[in-house]
Write a protein that holds these residues in place. Structure first.
Motif, PDB file in Angstrom:
ATOM      1  N   GLU A 194      44.948  48.395  38.143  1.00  0.00           N
ATOM      2  CA  GLU A 194      43.973  48.421  37.008  1.00  0.00           C
ATOM      3  C   GLU A 194      44.986  47.456  35.785  1.00  0.00           C
ATOM      4  OE1 GLU A 194      39.247  48.724  37.569  1.00  0.00           O
ATOM      5  OE2 GLU A 194      40.409  50.334  36.777  1.00  0.00           O
ATOM      6  N   GLU A 224      43.322  53.092  29.843  1.00  0.00           N
ATOM      7  CA  GLU A 224      43.783  51.497  30.128  1.00  0.00           C
ATOM      8  C   GLU A 224      43.420  51.591  28.042  1.00  0.00           C
ATOM      9  OE1 GLU A 224      41.337  48.629  31.787  1.00  0.00           O
ATOM     10  OE2 GLU A 224      40.951  48.126  30.244  1.00  0.00           O
ATOM     11  N   PRO A 227      50.930  41.624  25.956  1.00  0.00           N
ATOM     12  CA  PRO A 227      51.682  40.733  26.754  1.00  0.00           C
ATOM     13  C   PRO A 227      53.574  40.609  26.121  1.00  0.00           C
ATOM     14  CG  PRO A 227      49.916  39.426  25.354  1.00  0.00           C
ATOM     15  CD  PRO A 227      50.291  40.365  26.128  1.00  0.00           C
ATOM     16  N   VAL A 256      49.033  43.713  31.123  1.00  0.00           N
ATOM     17  CA  VAL A 256      50.007  42.364  30.596  1.00  0.00           C
ATOM     18  C   VAL A 256      48.572  40.716  30.238  1.00  0.00           C
ATOM     19  CG1 VAL A 256      50.431  40.488  32.527  1.00  0.00           C
ATOM     20  CG2 VAL A 256      50.698  42.727  33.165  1.00  0.00           C
ATOM     21  N   ASP A 257      47.219  41.186  30.468  1.00  0.00           N
ATOM     22  CA  ASP A 257      46.678  40.927  30.316  1.00  0.00           C
ATOM     23  C   ASP A 257      46.478  40.891  28.352  1.00  0.00           C
ATOM     24  OD1 ASP A 257      45.822  39.968  31.680  1.00  0.00           O
ATOM     25  OD2 ASP A 257      43.724  40.799  32.305  1.00  0.00           O
ATOM     26  N   ALA A 258      46.252  42.058  27.525  1.00  0.00           N
ATOM     27  CA  ALA A 258      46.058  43.029  26.710  1.00  0.00           C
ATOM     28  C   ALA A 258      47.492  43.346  25.918  1.00  0.00           C
ATOM     29  CB  ALA A 258      45.539  43.534  26.322  1.00  0.00           C
ATOM     30  N   ARG A 308      47.002  45.251  35.057  1.00  0.00           N
ATOM     31  CA  ARG A 308      47.214  43.628  34.409  1.00  0.00           C
ATOM     32  C   ARG A 308      46.624  44.156  33.317  1.00  0.00           C
ATOM     33  NH1 ARG A 308      45.488  44.305  40.241  1.00  0.00           N
ATOM     34  NH2 ARG A 308      43.650  45.444  40.025  1.00  0.00           N
ATOM     35  N   ALA A 309      46.031  45.033  32.972  1.00  0.00           N
ATOM     36  CA  ALA A 309      45.036  45.132  31.313  1.00  0.00           C
ATOM     37  C   ALA A 309      46.171  45.434  30.297  1.00  0.00           C
ATOM     38  CB  ALA A 309      44.834  46.730  31.170  1.00  0.00           C
TER      39      ALA A 309
END
Lengths: 300, 300
Positions: free
Chosen positions: A106, A81, A116, A112-114, A109-110
């Motif tokens: 996981e 990550e 983008p 896409v969140d952090a 999603r990390a």
């Protein structure tokens, strides 16, 4: 497929069995114009250069990203990550970034969140291949030949980035298939993560037995094969189990439901129910083994 | 061990892979002066005579018992009980009767209850050997070489009968060990019957999945090895599961307790507990695999 005469500057972040094998395969196929790598352990990079797996070592992830077109993250699950975010937030000259982690949701999603802004050039990947061996010294240019690679792009993925990663794996001899990220994690929970947990649980249970010594003295080849995966790396499997927590728990629950049904049949001496379950499982497993043999022989 | 120059007239009741292989091994070792057999399927006896596995076919169990010194029951689990009682209640010229069933407690109790007079010459036995193949045509004189055989005599067992059965298995190349009958059944539940039930339950669970097709399309070699025993004969395993019901249920419950502990660690994201269990299971399994390799190479 029309062959692509272009060669690419390729960078690896983390260099073990998988990264090293991919580096060798891409050099051999003429897909890589150059291979550079960064690893948290500098001695790995020295060894890799000595073995001819890489052309040069980068002194940081950021430096690596400045000089590659394709960047491949190939580190242990737990380290993925922060590294993928470093790679994407400072993507340098990279046209695409991919990875080889065996759990995808996981990490996805990390990203896409952090990260983008750069998420579009990230193509999540997972080669279904491995070996009991590990480390760059075990790298093998043929490791991915005839193996499958799953990519989990979504509707925001840049088609150019996706196309490049598909070409990369094809150059390494693999068969590439795209899949929804959640389905990937369910699939791997079912076929790999759950069996590992079952094998660990079985050995753990037998190790607690009052007749433990005789159990292991008399166990034979069938038991050895069934428990082989309980000899896997505990840290790697701890990380995989936690990274794919939700899908793994669901797979464990489905398994326990079926095991409980078998338990009830045995307790009730219901031979017909028992035979019916065993028979249908045998049919499914025989069919799978036949298909796999065809696949391995290159017919499918 | 001083070699025994005596040869024995040996009879088999039921003649498949195990009986046929033992017959060949005893002929080859010069332990058998003659081998006769009875089987519920006369064509099996014809084939066995043609293949040189037996010297003659008996037309009934009773006729067989009149002309042998050692009688070996080698039929499927479900058929064992009535046949062993026939053999013991009309034991003819037999000095000892043994069997090869993989569950011992149920059969032993039936003998003590229904044939108490001849129970002393019954030496329960179980060779820890097998093959994916079955039937007398697959018989192999080397099947038991370096394999273990468990005998479960008790304090009433005739020492002469026990000694003969020990010699018989030694002649076939096996290593013989005596054990309490209940411990035998617990041992086999743990190392063989439970793994079979787990493999059947896993394939059964995955076959119910909404993504079943992709599961079996993407499963690879590790999954094939782990589920190999789910391709075993459903009738044979139904019978074994029922015959060893109590020990198997206890082993399933022990396993589920450990699996539930792993589930809790995953759900609670307790990486330390997870790693600890995986690590100790790996240690136990690695040690077992090392011992087995030594055993297989003949060093132990």
């Amino acid at each position: 497929m029309v062959s692509d005469p272009r060669r690419y500057a390729i960078g690896f972040v983390g260099l073990g069995l998988i990264g090293g094998s991919l580096a060798l395969a891409l050099k051999k196929a003429g897909f890589a114009s150059s291979v550079i790598a960064w690893d948290s352990d500098p001695s790995v990079l020295e060894r890799a250069a000595h073995l001819g797996v890489i052309d040069a070592a980068a002194h940081s992830v950021s430096a690596l990203m400045q000089s590659v077109e394709i960047a491949v993250l190939a580190c242990p699950t737990q380290a993925c990550e922060p590294l993928i975010l470093d790679m994407l937030n400072d993507s340098g000259s990279a046209i695409c970034v991919t990875d080889v982690a065996s759990v995808k949701g996981e990490l996805y999603r990390a990203v896409v969140d952090a990260a983008p802004k750069s998420a579009a050039i990230y193509v999540p990947g997972h080669p279904i291949a491995g070996s009991e061996r590990s480390g760059v010294a075990a790298a093998d240019a043929a490791l991915f030949e005839r193996h499958r690679v799953i990519l989990t792009p979504d509707s925001n993925t840049d088609p150019l980035a996706l196309g490049l990663v598909q070409k990369l794996w094809a150059a390494a001899g693999a068969t590439v298939q795209c899949m929804d990220v959640l389905e990937h994690d369910q699939l791997l929970a079912a076929t790999s993560h759950l069996p590992h947990v079952l094998a660990y649980a079985l050995v753990d249970a037998l190790a607690q037995s009052p007749i433990r010594e005789d159990i292991f003295r008399f166990a034979a080849g069938g038991f050895r094969d069934f428990t082989r995966i309980a000899s896997s790396d505990p840290v790697m499997w701890r990380d995989i189990a936690l990274a794919n927590r939700d899908a793994l728990l669901a797979a464990m629950d489905d398994f326990c439901t079926r095991l409980e049904a078998l338990r009830s049949s045995i307790a009730a001496r219901d031979g017909a129910a028992l035979e019916s379950t065993f028979r249908s499982a045998k049919t499914v497993r025989d069919e799978f083994a036949r298909d796999l043999a065809l696949r391995d022989s290159g017919s499918s």
